[in-house]
Design a protein around this motif. Structure first.
Motif, mmCIF file in Angstrom:
data_model
loop_
_atom_site.group_PDB
_atom_site.id
_atom_site.type_symbol
_atom_site.label_atom_id
_atom_site.label_comp_id
_atom_site.label_asym_id
_atom_site.label_seq_id
_atom_site.Cartn_x
_atom_site.Cartn_y
_atom_site.Cartn_z
ATOM 1 N N ALA A 71 34.319 -36.736 2.588
ATOM 2 C CA ALA A 71 33.764 -36.485 1.266
ATOM 3 C C ALA A 71 34.800 -36.850 0.219
ATOM 4 C CB ALA A 71 33.395 -35.007 1.137
ATOM 5 N N ALA A 73 35.844 -35.279 -2.247
ATOM 6 C CA ALA A 73 36.737 -34.147 -2.523
ATOM 7 C C ALA A 73 37.827 -34.064 -1.459
ATOM 8 C CB ALA A 73 35.943 -32.841 -2.535
ATOM 9 N N GLU A 74 37.432 -34.374 -0.212
ATOM 10 C CA GLU A 74 38.401 -34.318 0.882
ATOM 11 C C GLU A 74 39.454 -35.411 0.724
ATOM 12 O OE1 GLU A 74 36.053 -32.436 4.665
ATOM 13 O OE2 GLU A 74 35.478 -34.478 4.074
ATOM 14 N N ALA A 77 41.782 -34.416 -1.959
ATOM 15 C CA ALA A 77 42.694 -33.350 -1.542
ATOM 16 C C ALA A 77 43.791 -33.910 -0.642
ATOM 17 C CB ALA A 77 41.916 -32.258 -0.805
ATOM 18 N N THR A 137 44.684 -29.131 4.897
ATOM 19 C CA THR A 137 44.007 -29.555 3.663
ATOM 20 C C THR A 137 42.510 -29.712 3.868
ATOM 21 O OG1 THR A 137 46.002 -30.775 3.121
ATOM 22 C CG2 THR A 137 44.040 -31.304 1.846
ATOM 23 N N THR A 141 39.640 -27.598 2.040
ATOM 24 C CA THR A 141 38.663 -28.254 1.177
ATOM 25 C C THR A 141 37.254 -27.856 1.576
ATOM 26 O OG1 THR A 141 40.180 -30.118 1.245
ATOM 27 C CG2 THR A 141 38.075 -30.474 0.145
ATOM 28 N N GLU A 142 37.033 -27.820 2.876
ATOM 29 C CA GLU A 142 35.707 -27.475 3.389
ATOM 30 C C GLU A 142 35.321 -26.058 2.962
ATOM 31 O OE1 GLU A 142 33.572 -27.077 7.713
ATOM 32 O OE2 GLU A 142 35.312 -28.427 7.513
ATOM 33 N N LEU A 144 36.617 -24.291 0.498
ATOM 34 C CA LEU A 144 36.441 -24.184 -0.957
ATOM 35 C C LEU A 144 35.106 -24.761 -1.389
ATOM 36 C CD1 LEU A 144 40.037 -25.087 -2.177
ATOM 37 C CD2 LEU A 144 38.852 -22.893 -2.388
ATOM 38 N N ASP A 145 34.729 -25.864 -0.744
ATOM 39 C CA ASP A 145 33.460 -26.507 -1.052
ATOM 40 C C ASP A 145 32.308 -25.561 -0.752
ATOM 41 O OD1 ASP A 145 32.097 -28.743 -1.976
ATOM 42 O OD2 ASP A 145 31.476 -29.205 0.106
ATOM 43 N N ALA A 146 32.436 -24.866 0.384
ATOM 44 C CA ALA A 146 31.361 -23.983 0.821
ATOM 45 C C ALA A 146 31.239 -22.758 -0.081
ATOM 46 C CB ALA A 146 31.591 -23.545 2.266
ATOM 47 N N GLY A 148 32.647 -22.275 -3.102
ATOM 48 C CA GLY A 148 32.634 -22.524 -4.531
ATOM 49 C C GLY A 148 33.788 -21.824 -5.217
ATOM 50 N N ALA A 149 33.910 -22.027 -6.502
ATOM 51 C CA ALA A 149 35.019 -21.485 -7.269
ATOM 52 C C ALA A 149 35.027 -19.973 -7.284
ATOM 53 C CB ALA A 149 34.989 -22.013 -8.691
#
Lengths: 401, 308
Positions: A71, A73-74, A77, A137, A141-142, A144-146, A148-149
């Motif tokens: 992805a 984002a990955e 990162a 990493t 990332t995974e 955080l993606d799942a 969310g903030a």
């Protein structure tokens, strides 16, 4: 005064006298300086010509073979942690492995599953360190993606990184280093053993020739005298090894840590161990032989049997570098007089079984014990007979007193 | 008491010690005499344990000599023996330390003997750079540096100049006065006669004479030298036991047995004329020595040059 105190006193004198010899100290320092220069060469070169492999944050991008798709984002990162990336798509895991083996990729990622890496190069595990960073990493990332903030900190902190798999075994640098170490080991052990053999013989001849030995044996049991000399010279040998190798190694470390051959600690330990055993064996033989003569010009002649034994060990050891597991090397490893030359070679570049290593150790230790008894008796029989060379049988039959 | 009892030692066919026995008491200064090859060095080496006796034993204070006693013994080997490249003070400290002397005491003793023997300027020089005489002083210091109770010195006076000889004599006498048993070998018989209270004379491995020097001399018979202004035919009428040793011009030397009154000889001499010169001498140690060795011609003839 205990026996050990006497031995220490005698050993102490040996050490002080050698340290006072300008020739000995000068030669050792000169050799050490040569080794430092030798180390400085690659160190300086290495400082200016760093290859991408050596340098994780070089300007060249890290080449990543990917199965599946990363992805955006990955990728972002990963670039944040590893620096610029070039991703190379790969069909499957086998393709990743072959890319790593052929060094067309520095890192492999099977998305959502594993990170693959070539084995570490250098002492500080550059390659594998990068793989673990990537694994962490990607997992982060995974997560955080799942979540969310707004995700909980616990979820982030509890994340499990992806598994990391190391592809291949020894690398070529390690092989090369072991080969160099094996060559150095044989030459070094042979040269040092011969040097210390003649050193102990010359010391004995000095004591016989100057008759100071009469003053010594009046106050000290002859065996303690012998032990003191062997221990004293052994201490000097250790110190000499230290002076020879530590400065050069320090230069390497200071210049560029990656230049240190991988596994150098273990290699030095192997060489040191076999040198120590060879030292005990050959110095004791030399001391027994040395007690038979009284004049410096007879030293080399009386040492001939010991020199020949060592020479055979040296030649076999050298041949074993090319064929460390050939039957001649295996057999020579079981012979105590050649084991100190052959075993370090086999351990560095061959694959001796643990039985062979342990067996050789036990046999050499046994041989040292037997030689110590024989040498002590011959030493006792010869040390007080000044003048013509004493026959080994004469020395054996009667104490010289 | 140092006792050598019935020591025997052979080297191949050469018999070096053939049942040698003698004693040296603490506080005694004993001269150990004998021709070359008589076995002096072998006996001394047996006493300090450098040579093992084939038979017999050496005792100190009633006990066989062991390592502990040897460490309290000062020994000066015949051939001398010091590390040529080791410095004087360091060497003395080392020798003392090997004899179980504490490091500080060893350093102090070394300095004391270096000063006493007049080699202070060479304190930190390697022994090989010293003159032979000075090396010998270091050798003596090495025998004394651990305050021994027994001193065994093989020819300590050989090669010394007269001044060094005086120092050596003084030191040996001091040691004996301090209660140390001192035995040393020498060929300088006059020196031994002046220095020692007792002597032991050995020939071919056996004791041929020993005892107090004064008693030996008294027992050895005196010599009377007489010169008259008349004929010397009076010597035909000498009392029984007296014998003419030599004649030179009018001077006749007569050997007297210990019991004979010299006056009896003078009475005879006076009958032939006026006495011009009269001299009564005890024998010199050297004469006693020669007699002792010559009295055993069987031994004297066989003396070898091997003095092991």
């Amino acid at each position: 005064m205990s026996a050990w105190q006497t031995v220490r006193l005698i050993a102490g004198r040996e050490v002080r006298q050698r340290l006072r010899s300008r020739m000995f100290v000068g030669t050792t320092l000169a050799l050490s300086a040569l080794l430092v220069l030798g180390a400085l060469g690659p160190a300086l070169l290495g400082a200016f010509e760093r290859t991408p492999d050596d340098e994780p944050v070089a300007a060249d991008p890290v080449r990543v073979a990917v199965v599946g798709s990363l992805a955006p984002a990955e990728t972002a990162a990963l670039e944040a942690t590893l620096g610029p990336l070039t991703t190379v798509p790969a069909a499957n895991e086998a393709a990743v492995v072959s890319a790593l083996e052929e060094e067309t990729a520095d890192l492999g990622i099977i998305v959502g599953d594993r990170v693959l890496t070539p084995p570490a190069t250098g002492m500080f595990a550059v390659g594998t360190g990068r793989a673990f960073q990537a694994a962490e990493t990607l997992a982060l990332t995974e997560v955080l993606d799942a979540v969310g903030a707004s995700g909980s900190a616990a979820a982030v902190l509890g994340v499990e990184p992806l598994p990391v798999e190391v592809i291949g075994e020894d690398d070529q640098a390690l092989q090369a280093a072991r080969l160099i170490a094996a060559n150095l080991a044989v030459v070094f052990i042979f040269a040092m053993l011969m040097f210390y053999a003649s050193m102990i013989v010359n010391g004995i001849i000095e004591e016989k020739g100057s008759r100071v030995v009469e003053l010594l044996v009046e106050a000290v049991p002859i065996r303690q005298l012998l032990a003191g000399k062997v221990v004293g010279l052994g201490t000097i040998a250790l110190g000499q090894m230290f002076v020879l190798f530590v400065p050069a190694t320090t230069v390497l470390v200071l210049a560029n840590r990656d230049l240190i051959p991988p596994g150098i600690g273990g290699m030095l330990a192997i060489i040191g161990l076999w040198f120590a055993l060879g030292y005990a064996l050959y110095t004791l033989i030399s001391a027994g032989l040395g007690a038979l003569v009284s004049r410096p010009e007879e030293a080399q002649a009386v040492l001939t049997p010991a020199s020949l034994l060592a020479l055979v060990g040296y030649v076999v050891g050298f041949a074993a570098i090319q064929a460390p597991d050939a039957s001649f090397a295996v057999v020579a490893g079981w012979v105590p007089f050649s084991a100190p030359f052959v075993l370090p070679v086999r351990q560095l570049v061959g694959e001796p079984t643990s039985l062979e290593v342990a067996g050789a150790l036990v046999l050499v230790l046994l041989a040292i014990a037997v030689v110590a008894l024989l040498a002590a008796r011959i030493y006792e029989g010869g040390i007080l007979r000044v003048g013509a060379r004493v026959g080994i049988r004469d020395a054996w039959r009667g104490s010289s007193r | 008491m140092l006792e050598l009892r019935n020591l025997r030692r052979s080297f191949g066919d050469v018999v070096a010690l053939d049942g040698l026995s003698f004693e040296v008491a603490p506080g005694e200064l004993c001269g150990f005499l004998g021709p070359n090859g008589a076995g002096k060095t072998t006996a001394m080496r047996c006493a300090v344990g450098v040579t093992a006796a084939d038979a017999g034993e050496v005792r100190w204070r009633g006990q066989p000599i062991d390592l502990a006693v040897r460490r309290r013994t000062g020994y000066m080997p015949e051939e001398r023996g010091l590390y040529p490249r080791m410095r004087v003070h360091e060497q003395l400290v080392y020798v003392a330390r090997l004899r179980d002397v504490d490091a500080e005491v060893a350093a102090r003793n070394a300095d004391r003997w270096i000063d006493r023997l007049g080699i202070g300027e060479r304190r930190d020089d390697p022994v090989e750079q010293l003159s032979l005489g000075n090396q010998q002083r270091v050798q003596l210091a090495a025998a004394l540096v651990h305050d021994p109770e027994l001193l065994i010195l093989d020819e300590p006076f050989s090669g010394l100049d007269p001044l060094a000889t005086d120092v050596m004599s003084e030191v040996l006498r001091e040691q004996a006065d301090a209660g140390v048993a001192v035995v040393f070998s020498s060929h300088q018989l006059d020196l031994v006669e002046d220095l020692c209270r007792t002597v032991a004379v050995v020939a071919r491995g056996r004791l041929v004479l020993d005892g107090e020097v004064a008693a030996l001399k008294a027992a050895g018979g005196r010599r009377l030298r007489v010169a008259t202004d008349g004929d010397d035919d009076w010597t035909a009428r000498l009392p029984a036991g007296a014998a003419v040793v030599s004649r030179r011009d009018a001077t006749v030397t007569v050997a007297l047995p210990p019991t004979l009154d010299p006056g009896a000889v003078l009475d005879v001499a006076r009958r032939s004329g006026r006495l011009v010169d009269v001299h009564l001498d005890q024998p010199r140690l050297s004469e006693l020595f020669r007699t002792a060795v010559a009295d055993r011609p069987d031994l004297a003839a066989e003396l070898t040059e091997v003095d092991r």
